[in-house]
Design a protein around this motif. Structure first.
Motif, PDB file in Angstrom:
ATOM      1  N   LEU A 143     -10.112  -0.193  -9.357  1.00  0.00           N
ATOM      2  CA  LEU A 143      -9.860   0.814  -8.314  1.00  0.00           C
ATOM      3  C   LEU A 143     -11.075   0.968  -7.409  1.00  0.00           C
ATOM      4  O   LEU A 143     -10.935   1.125  -6.189  1.00  0.00           O
ATOM      5  CB  LEU A 143      -9.497   2.156  -8.960  1.00  0.00           C
ATOM      6  N   ALA A 144     -12.260   0.926  -7.990  1.00  0.00           N
ATOM      7  CA  ALA A 144     -13.489   1.027  -7.185  1.00  0.00           C
ATOM      8  C   ALA A 144     -13.587  -0.132  -6.198  1.00  0.00           C
ATOM      9  O   ALA A 144     -14.009   0.059  -5.049  1.00  0.00           O
ATOM     10  CB  ALA A 144     -14.711   1.053  -8.097  1.00  0.00           C
ATOM     11  N   ASN A 145     -13.171  -1.325  -6.614  1.00  0.00           N
ATOM     12  CA  ASN A 145     -13.206  -2.496  -5.729  1.00  0.00           C
ATOM     13  C   ASN A 145     -12.217  -2.377  -4.574  1.00  0.00           C
ATOM     14  O   ASN A 145     -12.321  -3.097  -3.573  1.00  0.00           O
ATOM     15  CB  ASN A 145     -12.899  -3.769  -6.513  1.00  0.00           C
ATOM     16  N   ASN A 146     -11.235  -1.474  -4.727  1.00  0.00           N
ATOM     17  CA  ASN A 146     -10.223  -1.274  -3.685  1.00  0.00           C
ATOM     18  C   ASN A 146     -10.401   0.050  -2.948  1.00  0.00           C
ATOM     19  O   ASN A 146      -9.459   0.563  -2.350  1.00  0.00           O
ATOM     20  CB  ASN A 146      -8.820  -1.359  -4.295  1.00  0.00           C
ATOM     21  N   GLY A 147     -11.609   0.616  -3.035  1.00  0.00           N
ATOM     22  CA  GLY A 147     -11.911   1.830  -2.285  1.00  0.00           C
ATOM     23  C   GLY A 147     -11.522   3.114  -2.968  1.00  0.00           C
ATOM     24  O   GLY A 147     -11.509   4.174  -2.336  1.00  0.00           O
ATOM     25  N   GLY A 148     -11.175   3.051  -4.240  1.00  0.00           N
ATOM     26  CA  GLY A 148     -10.769   4.246  -4.966  1.00  0.00           C
ATOM     27  C   GLY A 148      -9.262   4.374  -5.059  1.00  0.00           C
ATOM     28  O   GLY A 148      -8.515   3.611  -4.431  1.00  0.00           O
ATOM     29  N   GLY A 184      -0.132   2.688 -21.077  1.00  0.00           N
ATOM     30  CA  GLY A 184      -0.097   3.343 -19.765  1.00  0.00           C
ATOM     31  C   GLY A 184      -1.134   2.744 -18.833  1.00  0.00           C
ATOM     32  O   GLY A 184      -0.855   2.479 -17.654  1.00  0.00           O
ATOM     33  N   GLY A 185      -2.330   2.485 -19.352  1.00  0.00           N
ATOM     34  CA  GLY A 185      -3.395   1.897 -18.540  1.00  0.00           C
ATOM     35  C   GLY A 185      -3.082   0.487 -18.088  1.00  0.00           C
ATOM     36  O   GLY A 185      -3.319   0.126 -16.922  1.00  0.00           O
ATOM     37  N   CYS A 186      -2.531  -0.338 -18.988  1.00  0.00           N
ATOM     38  CA  CYS A 186      -2.196  -1.724 -18.644  1.00  0.00           C
ATOM     39  C   CYS A 186      -1.192  -1.791 -17.503  1.00  0.00           C
ATOM     40  O   CYS A 186      -1.375  -2.520 -16.519  1.00  0.00           O
ATOM     41  CB  CYS A 186      -1.631  -2.453 -19.860  1.00  0.00           C
ATOM     42  N   TYR A 187      -0.109  -1.029 -17.635  1.00  0.00           N
ATOM     43  CA  TYR A 187       0.937  -1.089 -16.615  1.00  0.00           C
ATOM     44  C   TYR A 187       0.512  -0.403 -15.325  1.00  0.00           C
ATOM     45  O   TYR A 187       0.918  -0.813 -14.229  1.00  0.00           O
ATOM     46  CB  TYR A 187       2.230  -0.480 -17.162  1.00  0.00           C
ATOM     47  N   PHE A 188      -0.297   0.645 -15.425  1.00  0.00           N
ATOM     48  CA  PHE A 188      -0.839   1.285 -14.226  1.00  0.00           C
ATOM     49  C   PHE A 188      -1.728   0.299 -13.471  1.00  0.00           C
ATOM     50  O   PHE A 188      -1.633   0.173 -12.244  1.00  0.00           O
ATOM     51  CB  PHE A 188      -1.638   2.531 -14.625  1.00  0.00           C
ATOM     52  N   LEU A 189      -2.567  -0.435 -14.198  1.00  0.00           N
ATOM     53  CA  LEU A 189      -3.420  -1.453 -13.578  1.00  0.00           C
ATOM     54  C   LEU A 189      -2.570  -2.535 -12.914  1.00  0.00           C
ATOM     55  O   LEU A 189      -2.813  -2.920 -11.759  1.00  0.00           O
ATOM     56  CB  LEU A 189      -4.327  -2.074 -14.640  1.00  0.00           C
ATOM     57  N   GLY A 190      -1.560  -3.025 -13.633  1.00  0.00           N
ATOM     58  CA  GLY A 190      -0.693  -4.060 -13.077  1.00  0.00           C
ATOM     59  C   GLY A 190       0.043  -3.613 -11.835  1.00  0.00           C
ATOM     60  O   GLY A 190       0.406  -4.440 -10.988  1.00  0.00           O
ATOM     61  N   GLY A 191       0.258  -2.294 -11.710  1.00  0.00           N
ATOM     62  CA  GLY A 191       0.965  -1.762 -10.548  1.00  0.00           C
ATOM     63  C   GLY A 191       0.275  -2.017  -9.228  1.00  0.00           C
ATOM     64  O   GLY A 191       0.901  -1.917  -8.161  1.00  0.00           O
ATOM     65  N   PHE A 192      -1.000  -2.377  -9.257  1.00  0.00           N
ATOM     66  CA  PHE A 192      -1.743  -2.648  -8.034  1.00  0.00           C
ATOM     67  C   PHE A 192      -1.876  -4.163  -7.779  1.00  0.00           C
ATOM     68  O   PHE A 192      -2.671  -4.586  -6.939  1.00  0.00           O
ATOM     69  CB  PHE A 192      -3.143  -2.015  -8.112  1.00  0.00           C
ATOM     70  N   GLY A 193      -1.091  -4.954  -8.494  1.00  0.00           N
ATOM     71  CA  GLY A 193      -1.192  -6.408  -8.389  1.00  0.00           C
ATOM     72  C   GLY A 193      -0.933  -6.943  -6.996  1.00  0.00           C
ATOM     73  O   GLY A 193      -1.509  -7.959  -6.588  1.00  0.00           O
TER      74      GLY A 193
END
Length: 521
Positions: free
Chosen positions: A202-207, A287-296
């Motif tokens: 998220l930090a790499n994408n501006g938050g 929850g974290g894995c799928y939340f992370l994947g949601g920004f793929g």
């Protein structure tokens, strides 16, 4: 590179050290397979959670479903936490522990054989486990190749071999207890790792706000007129999303390697604490894995695509992590190794103990001693690890689509066959042997028919059920409907015998006032 290699060496040393430490607890079959039924809440909860989530979830499913459904894929993780963990512990945990100890059952096929007094059911259940757990085990290696290639430039085959040897070493040495302790260590790594990775991406994408804003501008192929589909509450395809939630959450209730964790738990307090710990673990990890994947889709310009133009889903998560600091990449590699090895150890222990205790030992007609059973279990652990490794390498280095399809239907076939008869068997005295057979046949038949149709290029029922995931949901629902109907129409089991089995739920126990108020005024 030195730091990443050092992390791996320390990780491997700890895993093998735990196996050696637990050798005494694996001296007999009960200790090797169930840890002497004396495993506490933290170890059991983490064993349940780490067996649940592997590299298939972190690399494959998170990337695939995050791409398809956007941030709404987080619902899958929430379903895993509250249906696959919380409700599973509440509904199955206590009853499974009581019934399996009462009828002296060590495996799920053994439960079916003794609960319904049928050796044929035991053998059939063992065959289903044997056939469908091997390809499921092979699928655990998926995703490791890309991560190891990114971090070390190591060929996939060597990754598979190293992981197989290490997992086999500590399982052979310490059995269930070594697996449980290593699962706890691996679970801690998974918890810390997923939080750190999400924060870094998220930090790499501006938050978070910037990342969500960028996602909202991406149109959905299924409905280009739906603005902000990938950040909407239910995503662009809510009905398809529901199928994934149900199979990956409710499906765990019928998986022998998951239910088997309840066999070994120590006490009532361990069940209560384990319920909370397991739910929290699933909430963070899944929850974290799928939340992370949601920004793929923010990485759509750098991921790999097939010749037909569709994304290579296994490339999404690795590409998201490619530019992270070396320390975090090292943590991610250990995270995915932990997720895969914990599930692999659980699966091979389940497969080997099932085949030994439910087929080989009964076939020997009492001639196989305790030492003989232990020998067979260890031999079969090596066999299952070797076969799954070969399948994984062959599938990755060739175009054998049949193997990939078989991996896809494994979860659905196991859950479709076992969930309903196991659940009804714990709660309803009226469940009959014929009802169990019906569930076995229908669950496996649906998934095999789906595989054959996909292999032949024919639509199974409808485009919706052509997906192995949705077919798996159909198999589970069919079992839940068919078992009671068939049981009501077929001869009942002997009431006295069944009543004795259910006596384990009726016996009186004394508890502290903190558990029950009592009748005194």
């Amino acid at each position: 590179m030195f730091l990443k290699v050092a992390l791996l060496v320390v990780f491997f040393a700890v895993m093998v050290g735990v196996g050696m430490y637990c050798r005494k607890s694996a001296a007999d079959v009960n200790g090797f397979v169930l840890g002497g039924r004396s495993v506490g809440p933290w170890l059991t909860a983490f064993a349940y959670g780490t067996s649940y989530f592997s590299a298939v979830i972190f690399v494959g499913y998170a990337g695939q479903f995050g791409w398809k459904y956007g941030v709404a894929s987080t619902w899958i993780g929430l379903g895993n936490a509250f249906i696959g963990s919380l409700l599973a512990w509440v509904i199955l945990g206590r009853r499974t522990r009581l019934m399996t100890q009462h009828i002296d059952s060590s495996t799920m096929p053994d439960f079916f054989g003794k609960r319904f007094m049928s050796n044929k059911l035991r053998v059939a259940a063992s065959a289903i486990v044997f056939i469908f757990l091997i390809p499921y085990t092979a699928s655990l290696y998926n995703g490791l190749s890309r991560l190891f290639g990114m971090a070390f430039g190591i060929d996939y085959a060597w990754c598979v071999i190293a992981m197989a040897i290490l997992t086999g070493a500590y399982v052979l040495l310490g059995g269930y207890m070594a697996t449980a302790i290593n699962d706890f260590i691996q679970g801690i790594i998974m918890l810390v790792g997923i939080v750190a990775v999400i924060a870094a991406v998220l930090a790499n994408n501006g938050g978070l706000s910037e990342a969500l804003a960028a996602m909202s501008a991406i149109p959905a192929e299924t409905n280009p007129n739906l603005n902000g589909a990938f950040v909407s509450f239910l995503g662009p395809q809510p009905i398809w999303l529901l199928g994934v939630v149900l199979l990956t959450s409710l499906g765990t209730w019928g998986l022998p390697q998951m239910v088997g964790k309840f066999y070994a738990i120590k006490s009532e307090s361990a069940i209560s604490k384990g319920t909370i710990i397991s739910t929290f673990f699933a909430l963070i990890v899944a929850g974290g894995c799928y939340f992370l994947g949601g920004f793929g889709r923010l990485y759509g310009d750098v991921i790999e695509y097939s010749a037909s133009g569709t994304p290579v889903y296994d490339s999404i998560i690795p590409k998201m992590l490619e530019n992270l600091p070396d320390v975090l990449i090292g943590v991610v590699v250990i995270l995915v190794l932990s997720a895969s090895m914990s599930t692999l150890s659980s699966l091979v222990l389940t497969s080997s103990s099932t085949l030994t205790l439910d087929i080989i030992a009964p076939a020997s007609k009492g001639k196989l001693t305790e030492k003989g059973q232990m020998r067979w279990i260890r031999i079969l652990i090596v066999f299952f690890i070797a076969v799954s490794s070969v399948i994984a390498i062959v599938q990755a280095k060739s175009s054998v689509t049949f193997i990939a399809q078989l991996m896809g239907i494994s979860w659905g076939a196991l859950a479709g066959a076992f969930l309903a008869p196991f659940l009804y068997g714990l709660y309803w005295k009226g469940t009959t042997k014929a009802g169990v057979w019906a569930s076995f046949i229908v669950g496996v038949a649906i998934m095999v028919a789906d595989m054959v149709c996909n292999f032949a290029g024919v639509t199974f029922i409808s485009p919706y059920f052509a997906s192995p995931i949705n077919s798996g949901v159909l198999a589970m629902v069919a079992g839940l409907v068919i078992v009671p109907i068939v049981s009501l129409l077929t001869p009942k089991m002997d009431k006295v015998t069944v009543g004795k089995m259910f006596e384990c739920y009726e016996r009186t126990v004394t508890v502290r006032a903190t558990t029950a108020l009592g009748d005194k005024k």
